[in-house]
Structure formats: C-alpha cells, structure tokens
Design a protein around this motif. Structure first.
Motif, PDB file in Angstrom:
ATOM      1  N   THR A  19     -24.911  50.370  74.286  1.00 52.10           N
ATOM      2  CA  THR A  19     -26.181  51.085  74.185  1.00 52.10           C
ATOM      3  C   THR A  19     -27.170  50.237  73.392  1.00 52.10           C
ATOM      4  N   ALA A  20     -28.405  50.710  73.302  1.00 53.10           N
ATOM      5  CA  ALA A  20     -29.402  50.009  72.486  1.00 53.10           C
ATOM      6  C   ALA A  20     -29.048  50.063  71.009  1.00 53.10           C
ATOM      7  N   GLY A  21     -28.258  51.053  70.606  1.00 53.60           N
ATOM      8  CA  GLY A  21     -27.893  51.181  69.200  1.00 53.60           C
ATOM      9  C   GLY A  21     -26.892  50.156  68.714  1.00 53.60           C
ATOM     10  N   ASN A  22     -26.231  49.464  69.648  1.00 56.37           N
ATOM     11  CA  ASN A  22     -25.208  48.479  69.254  1.00 56.37           C
ATOM     12  C   ASN A  22     -25.761  47.365  68.377  1.00 56.37           C
ATOM     13  N   ILE A  23     -27.030  47.025  68.564  1.00 55.63           N
ATOM     14  CA  ILE A  23     -27.588  45.906  67.810  1.00 55.63           C
ATOM     15  C   ILE A  23     -27.602  46.181  66.310  1.00 55.63           C
ATOM     16  N   PHE A  24     -27.464  47.445  65.919  1.00 57.97           N
ATOM     17  CA  PHE A  24     -27.449  47.798  64.503  1.00 57.97           C
ATOM     18  C   PHE A  24     -26.031  47.971  63.961  1.00 57.97           C
ATOM     19  N   CYS A  25     -25.024  47.965  64.856  1.00 54.99           N
ATOM     20  CA  CYS A  25     -23.663  48.344  64.464  1.00 54.99           C
ATOM     21  C   CYS A  25     -22.737  47.130  64.377  1.00 54.99           C
ATOM     22  N   ASP A  26     -21.726  47.258  63.526  1.00 56.67           N
ATOM     23  CA  ASP A  26     -20.674  46.241  63.447  1.00 56.67           C
ATOM     24  C   ASP A  26     -19.562  46.529  64.450  1.00 56.67           C
ATOM     25  N   ARG A  27     -19.350  47.804  64.748  1.00 55.13           N
ATOM     26  CA  ARG A  27     -18.348  48.180  65.736  1.00 55.13           C
ATOM     27  C   ARG A  27     -18.749  49.522  66.338  1.00 55.13           C
ATOM     28  N   VAL A  28     -18.455  49.680  67.641  1.00 57.65           N
ATOM     29  CA  VAL A  28     -18.781  50.908  68.349  1.00 57.65           C
ATOM     30  C   VAL A  28     -17.543  51.413  69.079  1.00 57.65           C
ATOM     31  N   TYR A  29     -17.263  52.712  68.917  1.00 57.18           N
ATOM     32  CA  TYR A  29     -16.122  53.343  69.577  1.00 57.18           C
ATOM     33  C   TYR A  29     -16.619  54.354  70.606  1.00 57.18           C
ATOM     34  N   ARG A  30     -15.882  54.413  71.717  1.00 56.27           N
ATOM     35  CA  ARG A  30     -16.165  55.453  72.700  1.00 56.27           C
ATOM     36  C   ARG A  30     -15.482  56.753  72.259  1.00 56.27           C
ATOM     37  N   VAL A  31     -16.247  57.840  72.251  1.00 53.77           N
ATOM     38  CA  VAL A  31     -15.695  59.163  71.940  1.00 53.77           C
ATOM     39  C   VAL A  31     -16.202  60.147  72.990  1.00 53.77           C
ATOM     40  N   PRO A  32     -15.501  61.257  73.203  1.00 57.88           N
ATOM     41  CA  PRO A  32     -15.978  62.245  74.178  1.00 57.88           C
ATOM     42  C   PRO A  32     -17.220  62.960  73.656  1.00 57.88           C
ATOM     43  N   ARG A  33     -17.931  63.573  74.549  1.00 56.55           N
ATOM     44  CA  ARG A  33     -19.069  64.386  74.139  1.00 56.55           C
ATOM     45  C   ARG A  33     -18.547  65.634  73.434  1.00 56.55           C
ATOM     46  N   PHE A  34     -19.121  65.953  72.282  1.00 59.35           N
ATOM     47  CA  PHE A  34     -18.646  67.127  71.542  1.00 59.35           C
ATOM     48  C   PHE A  34     -18.947  68.415  72.290  1.00 59.35           C
ATOM     49  N   THR A  35     -19.926  68.363  73.207  1.00 61.57           N
ATOM     50  CA  THR A  35     -20.246  69.541  74.001  1.00 61.57           C
ATOM     51  C   THR A  35     -19.198  69.819  75.071  1.00 61.57           C
ATOM     52  N   GLU A  36     -18.374  68.811  75.395  1.00 59.17           N
ATOM     53  CA  GLU A  36     -17.366  68.976  76.441  1.00 59.17           C
ATOM     54  C   GLU A  36     -16.000  69.336  75.867  1.00 59.17           C
ATOM     55  N   ASN A  37     -15.633  68.714  74.746  1.00 61.60           N
ATOM     56  CA  ASN A  37     -14.324  68.979  74.145  1.00 61.60           C
ATOM     57  C   ASN A  37     -14.455  68.796  72.640  1.00 61.60           C
ATOM     58  N   LYS A  38     -14.814  69.871  71.952  1.00 59.33           N
ATOM     59  CA  LYS A  38     -15.111  69.793  70.525  1.00 59.33           C
ATOM     60  C   LYS A  38     -13.898  69.371  69.703  1.00 59.33           C
ATOM     61  N   ASP A  39     -12.741  69.929  70.013  1.00 60.86           N
ATOM     62  CA  ASP A  39     -11.527  69.599  69.245  1.00 60.86           C
ATOM     63  C   ASP A  39     -11.166  68.127  69.391  1.00 60.86           C
ATOM     64  N   ASN A  40     -11.239  67.626  70.627  1.00 62.90           N
ATOM     65  CA  ASN A  40     -10.922  66.217  70.868  1.00 62.90           C
ATOM     66  C   ASN A  40     -11.937  65.310  70.177  1.00 62.90           C
ATOM     67  N   TYR A  41     -13.191  65.728  70.188  1.00 64.29           N
ATOM     68  CA  TYR A  41     -14.253  64.953  69.537  1.00 64.29           C
ATOM     69  C   TYR A  41     -13.951  64.774  68.055  1.00 64.29           C
TER      70      TYR A  41
END
Length: 354
Positions: A40-62
């Motif tokens: 994403t465009a936000g990566n340029i500010f981050c040292d590491r980025v993880y993929r996570v599920p959308r909290f709107t789809e599976n709150k517990d898993n998020y």
C-alpha cells in the motif's frame, strides 16, 4: 523514548498516513503496519507490514492475529486508524494490555452516535453548542419535518447519526438546484422528492444547511485537562479529504472546544468539528479517534501521535506551542512496487535494509 515499537492499523487510509508521518519524525522508532493488503502507499512509512483480515469480517481472528504480531514485534502501543474501529473499542480494551490510541472515556459508547452525544451534552449544560436538528427513520417522518419545521428552507442536510466520515451526508434541495448540481458534477445532492422515494430506514438526522465555513479542532486531553487545542479552518475539501486549510489561533473556538472535550473524555486525542448557525458556533461532529486531517497540526509543530506516546509511555509532560497561521496544501504522491504479481502478494512485507 528509545527503541520504541508501535503498530498502525489500516495503513492504506488517509488517517493512517497522517499518523505515520508524525511517527516517522520520532527518533529510534520501529513502525509495524497491518492491513488486508500488504502493498500500500503506507508501506513507505513502515519497517514491516503484515497482512491481517478485515475486522469487519472476522473480529476474533483480527484480534488474535493482532496480538500475535504485537507479541512477536514487542509492540508498545497501537494506533487504530480505520474510522469504524471505534465500534470495537471494547474489544481493544479486552484484548490488549498496551496503550491504544482511542480516547479514554467513561461514556465512550455515547460518542459513537451524534444524537446520543447531543442529548448528553444538552443534559450537561452545553445546549448552546448544539445545532437545531431532528431525528427520523421513515421518510414519512422526514416529509412531515420538511413541511412543518423546514418549510422555508431551500437546502437541508441529512446525516446518519452514527456516521464516521465527513463525506457521510446528503444535501436535499429543490429540483432545479438538483439539476444544477448534476451539471456541475456535485455529489451527495438529492432533490427532496427523489430522496423521499428511496428505501432507507437508518436512524438519521436532518438540519438546516449551516454557514459555509468549516472549522476543526484537534485536542489532546490528559487527566481530564487540555494539553493543547489546535483549531483550523478547512478551505478546500474533496469527498471528505481536506486538501487545503490553515491553523488559526481562534480564542473562542479554543475555549469552546476545551469545555466540550474535557466533558467528553478523560485521556487521549479527540477531534471536534464546528460550523456556524445564525452566527454562533455549533458542534457538527465528534471524532473520538485520530482523524485524517490532524496531519495539519503536525506541520505547525504539534505532533499528536508523539504526544500520545509521550503521555502514555513516559513521565514527561510536554505542552506544545502551535505555529499559528500555518497553511497546509495537500498533494498526492506515488509509490511503486517493481516485479509486482497480484497473485503472489506477500503475507509479510519488510522494508529494504531491515
């Protein structure tokens, strides 16, 4: 603060980009981003980025994955940056033992609904700052309100009481003005009769269209007292995104916002929005979260993300002094990923050199 690690959610949003810009100004900080997509465009500010599920789809898993990342990266604070994450405030309190950047309030649930917030403020002596409005669910109710309460008004504003984004509104007007709005490519505009034919039973509010000038105030509250209050005038806005604005030392707005903010929250960042009705400032929105336009304060020397970390993680109590009359003009930048394969986007992205 040394060797600090923070986590920012929804790094593809304008809100996150403003928070990330503030965080990048802090020395010795490691920034972990999480998002449903890892490029994403936000990566340029981050040292590491993880993929996570959308909290709107599976709150517990998020929250389960969020906690795993927090433990693995030794995260000390979290910045929730999706507007709807205020809906999972109690989940953050339940799952996290580290500070998260939603304000502490003994009545946070009231802050997620405009009508409930207005009622609470009215009961606690703030009626002078509440605009004239009426709530409704059915369009029969709305038709009666238009006829009985707003019969002399050419334009009305309708908003969901639980809306979280500035663009979540509809302007109702007469058919001829609606046609002109189409011709000039204006969005969010309906003719009265057309809107009344739509199928919508959400809890909404209707009010007069207020004076054109919009003002927004960013505040940081500590122990129920204001650390800093930063008003700004919004000059240019596109689909809810502030493109142009100026920080102003407006003593009246500062005084009003301090009174309201200190009544609503005990700790943290909050954003209040105002417009004028018959010459008087009225509270039009309460954002109990970091908002996308708080980055304007950063340009004037008030780094709200750093202020949150300092007050929550250290014993230092700085009081920033805004550089008044600072103007922000926003532009869009581009981020490029070479050899990109949409079918093989990484689950974890690490910045070059990490």
């Amino acid at each position: 603060m040394e060797n600090l690690t923070v986590l920012v959610t929804s790094i593809d949003t304008p809100t996150a980009h403003g928070v990330l810009k503030g965080l990048k100004e802090i020395k010795n900080i490691k920034i972990i981003g999480v998002n449903p997509q890892t490029l994403t465009a936000g990566n340029i500010f981050c040292d590491r980025v993880y993929r996570v599920p959308r909290f709107t789809e599976n709150k517990d898993n998020y929250f389960e994955q969020l906690k795993e990342i927090i433990d693995k990266e030794h995260v000390q604070a979290v910045f929730p940056c999706h507007p709807h994450e205020i809906d999972v405030y109690e989940d953050y309190k339940q799952h996290l033992t580290i500070p998260f950047a939603l304000p502490e309030s003994s009545h946070f649930d009231r802050l997620t609904d405009k009508d409930t917030t207005y009622h609470w403020l009215d009961e606690h002596g703030f009626s002078e700052y509440i605009p004239t409005y009426y709530t409704f669910k059915s369009h029969d109710e709305l038709a009666r309100l238009i006829h009985n309460e707003f019969k002399d008004e050419d334009e009305l504003i309708v908003k969901n009481t639980s809306g979280y984004v500035p663009s979540d509104f509809t302007l109702l007007t007469h058919h001829d003005k609606f046609i002109k709005a189409i011709e000039t490519q204006q969005s969010h505009v309906f003719a009265f009769e057309d809107y009344l034919e739509t199928d919508n039973t959400d809890h909404r509010m209707v009010m007069r269209k207020l004076d054109q000038s919009e003002f927004s105030v960013d505040l940081y509250i500590h122990d129920s007292k204001t650390v800093v209050s930063v008003p700004r005038q919004r000059i240019g806005v596109s689909d809810g995104l502030v493109l142009d604005g100026t920080l102003i030392e407006h003593t009246v707005l500062i005084a009003i916002s301090i009174k309201i903010a200190e009544a609503l929250i005990e700790e943290g960042f909050i954003n209040l929005q105002f417009m004028k009705e018959d010459g008087d400032f009225k509270l039009t929105d309460v954002n109990p979260r970091f908002c996308e336009s708080q980055v304007m304060s950063l340009g004037a020397g008030v780094n709200f993300p750093e202020l949150f970390l300092t007050y929550r993680l250290t014993d230092e109590r700085p009081v920033p002094r805004p550089n008044w009359n600072t103007r922000m003009v926003r532009y869009r930048e581009s981020v490029f990923y070479h050899n990109y394969n949409a079918d093989d986007e990484p689950a974890v992205w690490t910045a070059p050199g990490e």
